[in-house]
Design an enzyme around this catalytic site. Structure first.
Site, mmCIF file in Angstrom:
data_model
loop_
_atom_site.group_PDB
_atom_site.id
_atom_site.type_symbol
_atom_site.label_atom_id
_atom_site.label_comp_id
_atom_site.label_asym_id
_atom_site.label_seq_id
_atom_site.Cartn_x
_atom_site.Cartn_y
_atom_site.Cartn_z
ATOM 1 N N GLU A 1 13.773 -2.887 -15.809
ATOM 2 C CA GLU A 1 13.027 -2.085 -14.842
ATOM 3 C C GLU A 1 13.705 -1.985 -13.481
ATOM 4 O O GLU A 1 13.809 -0.916 -12.892
ATOM 5 C CB GLU A 1 11.603 -2.631 -14.650
ATOM 6 C CG GLU A 1 10.608 -2.173 -15.696
ATOM 7 C CD GLU A 1 10.644 -2.998 -16.969
ATOM 8 O OE1 GLU A 1 11.372 -4.014 -16.994
ATOM 9 O OE2 GLU A 1 9.960 -2.632 -17.935
ATOM 10 N N HIS B 1 -1.145 -7.693 -18.109
ATOM 11 C CA HIS B 1 -1.027 -6.269 -18.412
ATOM 12 C C HIS B 1 -2.239 -5.471 -17.943
ATOM 13 O O HIS B 1 -2.487 -4.378 -18.439
ATOM 14 C CB HIS B 1 -0.835 -6.056 -19.923
ATOM 15 C CG HIS B 1 0.471 -6.554 -20.431
ATOM 16 N ND1 HIS B 1 0.713 -7.885 -20.660
ATOM 17 C CD2 HIS B 1 1.616 -5.898 -20.726
ATOM 18 C CE1 HIS B 1 1.955 -8.034 -21.082
ATOM 19 N NE2 HIS B 1 2.529 -6.842 -21.133
#
Lengths: 363, 427
Positions: free
Chosen positions: A99, A168
């Site tokens: 990322e 998450h």
């Protein structure tokens, strides 16, 4: 191999993505049908996002997409479905799981005048890249004295999904919303998604575009205007989704659904709630909220994020600072996610986020 | 020919292996020669200042990993060598001026100087195309000037003045030009951004590459390796440039750290070797389309890491003094020029004076600070208001209706670059 890689990383949500019907918010559709007529188009949020990107990539050769599984796999949530087939691997680029690296590459490409759409599989993973988003994308224009613009869009699902536990299930609206130099958008409907994503792609500033996984499969009516390739919604403007005179409810993303449903419940008791869909977190359309509060004299702010230092806290503070404060007949109420890392078990998860009955109760 | 002391080459016998770590060997293990005066003139010197002649670099100027080393034969002109000399001297003078201004408390915050590393910045500029892109970390002043900026612009920025290249909003670490992308303050973050610039060059089919620079310190950041991986995967024209001014890593052979990306270690104290390596890298990435390459310049920083670091805790004063007196890039080039009969001591002193005068003039040209509130959002797309430090401090309102201005008790407005700026807010 790609799918195995993905499954191991994000198994729970992926299986949800394959079964979109399973993720429909239970009360979402009845609230919306009010607006639809049989002649109107409907479109899911997923389709609207996909169409927005397709139109902008057709319009501008400089627009490209990069992210994990966006090309061959058609997107972890199928938001980029078909784009690689149409535009090729040059413009729809699968990245490794890296990322910070690919967010940096997106920023570097934007510095050179390309218009990258950087997809994060979820914004939870963008935490790995937050330095590139905040420091490289958000601040360079200022630090360069206006010499180096950064027209990049960071997009992906934000906030809690279903049953994926604490790491998450995080809403980053307040995080990015606190950074001058970033624009932050949190759309709700398919129309929001199409108009705002197109505006975000054309915006010369870095835009953080916060989608919601649970809304991807939800259908919304699309006006004729919204179906046009020229349809843009201004970033920084809220939308009054339902007019009312007794109380103002401000919400963004999935909480707009619950707020509209709560307003329906209240209507049965004769209470007319005004529901404002924020659409944009930064700039924040405080004027629309002030105007509404001066009419209704009551304000409830609903969000899926944590309570402390959140979007609701900011709206509350700005209202207290404004002339609308004198119009309030009661303290501002905040309905937020609970101050707890998101639990896994269904019964616990339910207790962690606002839903329609809770909002109705508060109202 | 005078030969100065060298630091070399315990590691040279096994250049392609990862050597065991030992602080005592830190310098000697760095591999290539770090002398600045071992290049030799081949044949006769031409009369003309613009006619090329041939030099032979020292055999230990380069070592390579997974690729050939650059040629030791260099074609160059008198003019080019004199320009290199003048530019290196000017860059050093500028950094010395920054040092003095900092010590006079006229520069705030961070200030990282590159005195001793001039052969890298100036040498790079002589090897690359004007349209190539360069991005580096916080030790950025010389690059900002050489890539199209001005000394006045850099020093003005350090002083926080309007004349600064970022209008005083960026400071020492954030200076940009159309081909130079900073000037980045977060160690290592510029490396993927540089790979992104190369991505854009490839996307557009441009015959250019990007030099993504970092220090040996930043080389340990995870995102540097992330950038390596994607650059190799996508065959991006990225030259990853490590300025090794003597760092600490498990593998100090920085040119070997790209995994499948080939690398060259370069004597970064000799500007002629540095330029030759950059030309090689450009040819590799652009002409040959071979994808990324690592360049490690073995160089030496005379000062500390920043103004708050004396630079003598992790190395001795004697070591710094020795490098300064024996391997200085400017003195090295000076010796070449005099020995080969290209310039006399007097000629070079004249260039020194010109460099000093240029920098002195730039120092005097600082002006007042610009408005705090511009450039947050792209011109014309700004929000209608931004909050000041308290409720009534409303520093700017764009397109705000007059009624809302009156509501706030605004007494006057000025318009600058499309912005309405509130001059006074009444009680």
């Amino acid at each position: 191999m790609n799918s195995r890689l993905l499954l191991s990383r994000f198994g729970a949500s992926l299986s949800a993505a394959r079964r979109p019907a399973a993720r429909l918010p239970r009360h979402a559709l009845p609230a919306i049908r009010r607006y639809a007529t049989s002649e109107q188009h409907t479109m899911t949020v997923r389709e609207a996002l996909n169409l927005a990107m397709e139109e902008e990539m057709t319009r501008d050769e400089n627009v490209f997409i990069l992210g994990e599984e966006v090309a061959r796999y058609n997107g972890a949530y199928k938001v980029t479905k078909g784009l690689m087939d149409k535009f090729g691997e040059k413009r729809v680029v699968d990245t490794p799981i890296t990322e910070m690296g690919f967010a940096g590459i997106a920023v570097g490409a934007a510095f050179q005048g390309l218009r990258p759409i950087c997809e994060f599989m979820t914004f939870n993973f963008a935490m790995q890249a937050i330095d590139q988003i905040v420091n490289s994308a958000g601040k360079t224009y200022y630090m360069s004295g206006g010499n180096v613009p950064c027209p990049v869009v960071f997009r992906g699902p934000n906030g809690a999904a279903s049953g994926v536990a604490a790491q998450h299930s995080h809403d980053y609206a307040a995080w990015y919303g606190s950074i001058p130099g970033l624009k932050v958008v949190s759309p709700w409907s398919a129309e929001d998604c199409k108009g705002l994503l197109k505006s975000a792609i054309r915006d010369p500033n870095p835009v953080v575009f916060l989608e919601n996984e649970m809304l991807y499969g939800v259908s919304f009516p699309m006006s004729q205007e919204a179906m046009s390739a020229d349809f843009l919604l201004p970033i920084g403007k809220a939308k009054v989704e339902k007019e009312g005179s007794d109380v103002t409810i401000v919400a963004h993303s999935k909480m707009v659904t619950h707020s509209l449903e709560a307003a329906e419940e209240l209507a049965k008791e004769g209470i007319k709630a005004e529901v404002i869909n924020l659409r944009s977190i930064r700039p924040l359309d405080i004027d629309t909220i002030i105007k509404s509060v001066k009419k209704t004299n009551r304000l409830v702010v609903v969000e899926g994020g944590f309570p402390m230092f959140g979007v609701g806290s900011e709206i509350c503070a700005q209202i207290v600072e404004s002339e609308a404060f004198d119009y309030l007949d009661a303290p501002v109420e905040r309905v937020t996610g609970a101050d707890v890392p998101t639990p896994y078990a269904t019964n616990l998860e339910t207790l962690a986020f606002p839903d329609t009955p809770l909002i109705t109760k508060i109202l | 020919m005078a030969s100065l002391a060298r630091v070399r080459l315990a590691g040279r016998a096994m250049p392609r292996t990862h050597l065991a770590s030992s602080p005592a060997l830190a310098l000697s293990r760095r591999g290539v020669a770090t002398t600045a005066d071992t290049t030799q003139l081949q044949g006769a010197l031409p009369e003309s200042a613009t006619e090329p002649f041939t030099l032979k670099l020292h055999e230990d100027s380069f070592q390579s990993y997974l690729c050939d080393t650059p040629s030791l034969d260099v074609s160059i002109t008198k003019d080019e060598l004199l320009t290199m000399y003048k530019q290196m001297q000017t860059m050093r003078r500028m950094e010395m001026a920054a040092d003095a201004l900092y010590k006079a408390k006229m520069i705030r915050g961070f200030c990282h100087l590159a005195i001793g590393q001039e052969a890298v910045s100036v040498g790079m500029e002589h090897g690359i195309d004007p349209n190539d892109r360069v991005i580096t970390g916080y030790r950025c002043h010389p690059f900002a000037v050489l890539r199209g900026g001005t000394i006045k612009g850099v020093l003005g920025e350090l002083l926080g003045r309007q004349a600064g290249m970022s209008n005083g909003k960026g400071g020492s670490m954030h200076i940009f030009t159309p081909t130079f992308f900073g000037g980045n303050g977060i160690v290592g973050a510029q490396v993927p951004v540089g790979a992104g610039a190369a991505f854009a060059q490839k996307y557009r089919g441009e015959k250019n590459c990007t030099f993504a620079m970092y220090g040996d310190g930043a080389s340990n950041q995870g995102q540097v390796f992330e950038a390596f991986n994607m650059a190799k995967l996508w065959n991006l024209p990225t030259i990853f440039v490590c300025e090794n001014n003597n760092g600490r890593s498990s593998n100090t052979q920085y040119f070997t750290r790209g995994d499948r990306i080939p690398g060259i270690q370069v004597n970064g104290m000799d500007i002629i070797a540095a330029t030759q390596a950059v030309k090689y890298a450009r040819n590799w990435a652009v002409d040959q389309d071979n994808g990324p390459l690592l360049l490690e310049f073995v160089t030496y920083r005379y000062g500390g890491h920043s103004m708050s670091d004396p630079g003598t805790t992790y190395r001795t004063r004697e070591e710094v003094q020795r490098m300064r007196s024996t391997q200085d890039p400017i003195r090295g080039l000076q010796r070449y020029l005099e020995e080969w009969g290209i310039a006399t001591e007097q000629d070079l002193k004249k260039l020194d004076k010109e460099a000093k005068a240029e920098v002195d003039k730039a120092v005097e040209e600082a002006k007042a600070l610009k408005d705090l509130w511009t450039d947050i959002y792209y011109k014309g797309t700004e929000p209608t208001s931004m909050r000041g430090r308290e409720r009534e401090e409303v520093p700017l309102l764009l397109n705000a209706p007059l009624t809302s201005l009156r509501r706030l008790g605004v007494s006057g407005l000025s318009v600058e670059r499309g912005w309405c700026r509130v001059l006074g807010v009444g009680a």
